[in-house]
Design an enzyme around this catalytic site. Structure first.
Site, mmCIF file in Angstrom:
data_model
loop_
_atom_site.group_PDB
_atom_site.id
_atom_site.type_symbol
_atom_site.label_atom_id
_atom_site.label_comp_id
_atom_site.label_asym_id
_atom_site.label_seq_id
_atom_site.Cartn_x
_atom_site.Cartn_y
_atom_site.Cartn_z
ATOM 1 N N GLN A 83 -2.888 1.984 1.458
ATOM 2 C CA GLN A 83 -3.344 0.587 1.442
ATOM 3 C C GLN A 83 -4.657 0.382 2.172
ATOM 4 O OE1 GLN A 83 0.696 -1.048 2.728
ATOM 5 N NE2 GLN A 83 -0.080 -2.655 1.385
ATOM 6 N N HIS A 137 10.025 0.208 1.334
ATOM 7 C CA HIS A 137 8.811 -0.333 0.699
ATOM 8 C C HIS A 137 7.589 0.526 1.057
ATOM 9 C CE1 HIS A 137 6.155 -3.981 -0.338
ATOM 10 N NE2 HIS A 137 5.308 -3.133 0.234
ATOM 11 N N GLU A 138 7.447 0.840 2.349
ATOM 12 C CA GLU A 138 6.272 1.623 2.761
ATOM 13 C C GLU A 138 6.359 3.055 2.232
ATOM 14 O OE1 GLU A 138 3.890 -0.108 3.743
ATOM 15 O OE2 GLU A 138 5.157 -1.846 4.134
ATOM 16 N N CYS A 146 3.768 -7.996 -0.337
ATOM 17 C CA CYS A 146 2.999 -6.807 0.013
ATOM 18 C C CYS A 146 1.573 -7.222 0.347
ATOM 19 C CB CYS A 146 2.995 -5.850 -1.182
ATOM 20 S SG CYS A 146 2.023 -4.351 -0.926
ATOM 21 N N LEU A 147 1.003 -6.639 1.392
ATOM 22 C CA LEU A 147 -0.372 -6.982 1.773
ATOM 23 C C LEU A 147 -1.357 -6.701 0.642
ATOM 24 C CD1 LEU A 147 -0.584 -5.634 5.453
ATOM 25 C CD2 LEU A 147 -0.221 -7.988 4.688
ATOM 26 N N GLY A 160 4.514 -4.072 7.664
ATOM 27 C CA GLY A 160 4.391 -2.662 7.330
ATOM 28 C C GLY A 160 3.074 -2.409 6.629
ATOM 29 N N HIS A 200 5.038 3.286 -1.220
ATOM 30 C CA HIS A 200 3.573 3.316 -1.333
ATOM 31 C C HIS A 200 3.038 4.751 -1.366
ATOM 32 C CE1 HIS A 200 2.042 -0.754 -1.254
ATOM 33 N NE2 HIS A 200 2.796 -1.084 -0.219
HETATM 34 CO CO CO Z 1 3.259 -2.994 0.375
#
Ligand code: CO
Length: 155
Positions: A51, A130-131, A88-89, A46, A134
């Site tokens: 991000q 989660h997304e 998370c990225l 995701g 953000h």
């Molecule tokens: Co994330």
């Protein structure tokens, strides 16, 4: 398409509330294409627009070959809880256990401006939630217990 830099945890942009997309145009579609390419390159499941430094309410999720692009998403139903480890990225190498809904129903627009609704359980519910977080400046580490660094070799 082009790879974009992933914004890391220490960048304040990840803490801001993203703004609604007012018009879905070529630029928005190009950003979505770049987000997808960047997510795949990083082996993510995701990615949310903040991000890649874009404070707009849109994200991409890819779980088990299901690709979901959502613009201006709204969570319309959640049910139950599940406790799983996630990362998370934007916080590479760190993982923690987060309480997420067991079921989520979410609505938004696709890139054609059509209203779409998705339901998810298990990992799909986790990633959608989660997304979505953000877009409100929330990171998994805000909700996680036992956040710790795990090297790639240990996983
Ligand atoms: Co994330």
């Amino acid at each position: 398409m082009a790879l974009r830099n992933i914004v890391l945890e220490n960048d304040g942009i990840l803490r801001k509330k993203a703004r609604e997309v007012s018009e879905i145009n070529d630029k928005i579609c190009m950003i979505l294409d770049d987000m997808l390419e960047t997510m795949i390159e990083k082996n993510g499941v995701g990615i949310a627009a903040p991000q890649v430094g874009i404070l707009k309410r849109m994200f991409i999720v890819k779980v088990e070959d299901q690709l979901i692009e959502l613009i201006n998403p709204e969570i319309i139903e959640i049910e139950g809880i599940q406790l799983e480890e996630e990362g998370c990225l934007s916080i590479p190498g760190f993982y923690g256990t987060v309480e997420r809904p067991a079921y989520i129903k979410i609505r938004g627009l696709n890139r054609n401006g059509e209203e779409v609704t998705y339901e998810g359980t298990d990992i799909l519910a986790i990633v959608l939630n989660h997304e979505y977080d953000h877009l409100d400046g929330i990171l998994f580490t805000d909700k996680a217990s036992n956040v710790r660094e795990i090297s790639q070799d240990d996983r």
